[in-house]
Design a protein around this motif. Structure first.
Motif, PDB file in Angstrom:
ATOM      1  N   LEU A   1       0.220  -1.948   4.108  1.00 40.42           N
ATOM      2  CA  LEU A   1       0.203  -3.584   3.328  1.00 40.42           C
ATOM      3  C   LEU A   1      -1.239  -3.875   4.331  1.00 40.42           C
ATOM      4  N   ARG A   2      -0.797  -3.070   5.798  1.00 46.78           N
ATOM      5  CA  ARG A   2      -2.029  -3.619   7.044  1.00 46.78           C
ATOM      6  C   ARG A   2      -3.328  -3.829   6.604  1.00 46.78           C
ATOM      7  N   ASN A   3      -3.682  -2.905   5.683  1.00 39.65           N
ATOM      8  CA  ASN A   3      -4.736  -2.465   5.328  1.00 39.65           C
ATOM      9  C   ASN A   3      -5.843  -2.678   4.209  1.00 39.65           C
ATOM     10  N   SER A   4      -5.215  -3.742   4.123  1.00 38.82           N
ATOM     11  CA  SER A   4      -4.618  -4.650   2.194  1.00 38.82           C
ATOM     12  C   SER A   4      -4.980  -6.579   2.884  1.00 38.82           C
ATOM     13  N   MET A   5      -4.862  -6.317   3.993  1.00 38.83           N
ATOM     14  CA  MET A   5      -4.509  -7.487   4.865  1.00 38.83           C
ATOM     15  C   MET A   5      -4.170  -9.429   3.682  1.00 38.83           C
ATOM     16  N   GLY A   6      -3.480  -9.722   2.652  1.00 40.78           N
ATOM     17  CA  GLY A   6      -4.132 -11.012   2.667  1.00 40.78           C
ATOM     18  C   GLY A   6      -3.705 -10.475   1.002  1.00 40.78           C
TER      19      GLY A   6
ATOM     20  N   GLY B   1       4.118  -6.549  -6.712  1.00 38.01           N
ATOM     21  CA  GLY B   1       3.902  -5.272  -5.010  1.00 38.01           C
ATOM     22  C   GLY B   1       4.652  -6.421  -4.279  1.00 38.01           C
ATOM     23  N   TYR B   2       3.487  -5.631  -3.168  1.00 36.96           N
ATOM     24  CA  TYR B   2       3.625  -7.029  -2.077  1.00 36.96           C
ATOM     25  C   TYR B   2       2.421  -7.329  -1.262  1.00 36.96           C
ATOM     26  N   THR B   3       2.599  -7.989  -0.117  1.00 36.59           N
ATOM     27  CA  THR B   3       1.854  -8.858   0.432  1.00 36.59           C
ATOM     28  C   THR B   3       1.776  -9.122   1.348  1.00 36.59           C
TER      29      THR B   3
END
Length: 76
Positions: free
Chosen positions: A15-20, A70-72
């Protein structure tokens, strides 16, 4: 450095690698359960534990759900 359980740490990094940005469930399942053993229930439980983790709360991270997508991860 914070000590998250292995699956939570993997999910957090993803998730952090695709922040936002929305990380879709398929990518999450392929990363966390490459053997196909994951389920929606297992993912929900994992997200719940990650949201409740003191590190996530103290850092002001918010994990948003996008129903059936999914999730952000965002930061306050």
């Amino acid at each position: 450095s914070v000590k998250l359980p292995p699956k939570e740490a993997k999910l957090f990094r993803l998730l952090r690698n695709s922040m936002g940005k929305i990380v879709d469930k398929e990518e999450i399942f392929n990363t966390l359960w490459p053997d196909g053993e994951g389920s929606n229930w297992a993912l929900d439980a994992l997200v719940y534990r990650l949201r409740k983790h003191p590190f996530i709360q103290n850092q002001g991270y918010i994990i948003e759900s996008h129903k059936k997508v999914g999730y952000t991860l965002t930061a306050v």
